[in-house]
Design a protein around this motif. Structure first.
Motif, short mmCIF file in Angstrom:
data_model
loop_
_atom_site.label_atom_id
_atom_site.label_comp_id
_atom_site.label_asym_id
_atom_site.label_seq_id
_atom_site.Cartn_x
_atom_site.Cartn_y
_atom_site.Cartn_z
N LEU A 192 16.19 -0.13 -6.99
CA LEU A 192 15.54 0.04 -8.29
C LEU A 192 16.51 -0.40 -9.38
CD1 LEU A 192 13.01 1.02 -9.79
CD2 LEU A 192 14.09 3.27 -9.92
N LEU A 193 16.10 -1.38 -10.18
CA LEU A 193 16.97 -1.97 -11.19
C LEU A 193 16.63 -1.52 -12.61
CD1 LEU A 193 16.91 -5.61 -9.76
CD2 LEU A 193 18.66 -3.85 -9.40
N GLU A 225 11.46 -2.75 -12.42
CA GLU A 225 12.14 -3.86 -11.75
C GLU A 225 12.85 -3.33 -10.52
OE1 GLU A 225 14.91 -6.15 -14.07
OE2 GLU A 225 13.45 -6.45 -15.68
N TRP A 226 12.76 -4.11 -9.43
CA TRP A 226 13.54 -3.82 -8.24
C TRP A 226 13.86 -5.14 -7.58
CZ3 TRP A 226 8.71 -0.84 -8.03
CH2 TRP A 226 7.63 -1.54 -7.43
N GLY A 227 14.76 -5.11 -6.63
CA GLY A 227 15.10 -6.36 -5.97
C GLY A 227 16.09 -6.19 -4.85
N ILE A 228 16.36 -7.30 -4.21
CA ILE A 228 17.36 -7.39 -3.16
C ILE A 228 18.65 -7.84 -3.85
CG2 ILE A 228 18.06 -8.53 -1.02
CD1 ILE A 228 15.02 -9.04 -0.53
N GLN A 229 19.67 -7.02 -3.80
CA GLN A 229 20.90 -7.32 -4.52
C GLN A 229 22.11 -7.47 -3.61
OE1 GLN A 229 20.85 -7.50 -8.24
NE2 GLN A 229 18.84 -7.94 -7.39
N ASN A 230 22.07 -6.87 -2.41
CA ASN A 230 23.26 -6.80 -1.56
C ASN A 230 23.16 -7.71 -0.34
OD1 ASN A 230 24.36 -4.82 -3.25
ND2 ASN A 230 23.18 -3.23 -2.23
N SER A 231 22.56 -8.85 -0.50
CA SER A 231 22.39 -9.77 0.62
C SER A 231 23.05 -11.11 0.26
CB SER A 231 20.90 -9.98 0.90
OG SER A 231 20.71 -11.07 1.76
N TRP A 232 23.76 -11.69 1.17
CA TRP A 232 24.40 -12.98 0.89
C TRP A 232 23.39 -14.11 0.93
CZ3 TRP A 232 24.03 -16.97 4.27
CH2 TRP A 232 23.67 -16.67 5.58
N PHE A 233 22.28 -13.97 1.71
CA PHE A 233 21.38 -15.09 1.93
C PHE A 233 20.24 -15.19 0.92
CE2 PHE A 233 19.95 -11.70 4.75
CZ PHE A 233 18.58 -11.66 4.52
N VAL A 234 19.89 -14.09 0.29
CA VAL A 234 18.86 -14.16 -0.75
C VAL A 234 19.00 -12.94 -1.66
CG1 VAL A 234 17.01 -12.94 0.51
CG2 VAL A 234 16.41 -14.61 -1.25
N PRO A 292 0.79 -1.23 0.00
CA PRO A 292 0.00 0.00 0.00
C PRO A 292 0.83 1.29 0.00
CG PRO A 292 -0.10 -1.05 2.15
CD PRO A 292 0.63 -1.99 1.24
N LYS A 293 2.15 1.17 0.20
CA LYS A 293 3.00 2.36 0.18
C LYS A 293 4.37 1.99 -0.36
CE LYS A 293 4.93 6.00 3.07
NZ LYS A 293 5.24 6.43 4.42
N ILE A 294 4.89 2.85 -1.23
CA ILE A 294 6.25 2.69 -1.76
C ILE A 294 6.95 4.04 -1.69
CG2 ILE A 294 7.65 2.18 -3.79
CD1 ILE A 294 5.62 0.20 -4.71
N ASP A 295 8.15 4.03 -1.13
CA ASP A 295 9.01 5.21 -1.14
C ASP A 295 10.01 4.99 -2.27
OD1 ASP A 295 7.79 6.03 1.34
OD2 ASP A 295 9.09 4.57 2.35
N ILE A 296 9.88 5.76 -3.36
CA ILE A 296 10.67 5.47 -4.55
C ILE A 296 11.05 6.76 -5.27
CG2 ILE A 296 8.60 5.20 -5.98
CD1 ILE A 296 10.09 2.93 -7.49
N GLN A 297 12.23 6.71 -5.88
CA GLN A 297 12.68 7.75 -6.80
C GLN A 297 12.97 7.07 -8.13
OE1 GLN A 297 16.19 9.51 -5.16
NE2 GLN A 297 15.15 10.24 -3.32
N ASN A 298 12.74 7.78 -9.21
CA ASN A 298 12.98 7.23 -10.53
C ASN A 298 14.46 7.34 -10.88
OD1 ASN A 298 13.12 6.62 -13.22
ND2 ASN A 298 11.50 7.98 -13.87
N THR A 299 15.30 6.69 -10.07
CA THR A 299 16.73 6.71 -10.29
C THR A 299 17.26 5.28 -10.16
OG1 THR A 299 16.85 8.91 -9.27
CG2 THR A 299 18.93 7.73 -9.53
N ILE A 300 17.76 4.72 -11.25
CA ILE A 300 18.28 3.35 -11.23
C ILE A 300 19.41 3.27 -10.19
CG2 ILE A 300 19.37 1.53 -12.60
CD1 ILE A 300 16.45 2.31 -13.42
N GLY A 301 19.35 2.24 -9.36
CA GLY A 301 20.34 2.05 -8.31
C GLY A 301 19.95 2.64 -6.98
N SER A 302 18.87 3.42 -6.95
CA SER A 302 18.44 4.02 -5.68
C SER A 302 17.72 2.99 -4.82
CB SER A 302 17.54 5.24 -5.93
OG SER A 302 16.34 4.85 -6.54
#
Length: 150
Positions: free
Chosen positions: A69-70, A79-88, A37-47
């Motif tokens: 943000l990918l 596209e967005w995701g978890i990129q800096n985690s060793w476990f997932v 229901p809520k997203i804090d986002i900027q239209n900047t890749i890598g943010s």
């Protein structure tokens, strides 16, 4: 369906531009998106973006999920995701495809990899699937409802 992919899609009776307008208006997610229901986002890749996710649709409680943000293809794909985690690691895709001038397919998926993927999917797969299906229905109802008022 691949083991580490959760996905959902729906046909929306509205032009792709109308669906994108709703999908990319993050300030109004609370009006139609029961899963996030809520997203804090900027239209900047890598943010970093903050997703306020509701894993229980019967509860108002959300958890804050920080992702990166990918991709942002105006009018077509986020596209967005978890990129800096060793476990997932994850990649969440939201994609619009014009079927014709008045019909759009919305597709969403989340792909998981990493050592804790199995445990995370065992605990949360069903809740995420319900959430994605709810997003599809919410986006369809919101966009088609706005079309009816136009």
């Amino acid at each position: 369906m691949p083991k580490h992919l959760i996905e959902s899609k729906i046909i929306i009776n509205a032009p792709i531009q109308s669906v994108w307008k709703v999908l990319s208006n993050f300030d109004n997610y609370h009006q139609w998106n029961p899963f996030t229901p809520k997203i804090d986002i900027q239209n900047t890749i890598g943010s970093t973006i903050g997703l306020h996710v509701r894993l229980n649709p019967k509860s108002a409680k959300t958890i804050l999920q920080k992702e990166t943000l990918l991709a942002w293809e105006e009018g077509q794909r986020l596209e967005w995701g978890i990129q800096n985690s060793w476990f997932v690691q994850t990649i969440r895709i939201q994609r619009l495809t014009a079927i014709d001038a008045q019909t759009t397919e919305y597709y969403t998926s989340d792909a998981f990899k990493g050592p804790l993927t199995g445990v995370i999917l065992l605990l949360y797969r069903q809740k995420i699937q319900i959430g994605f299906d709810d997003v599809c229905m919410g986006l369809k109802k919101e966009t088609e409802g706005l079309q009816g008022k136009a």
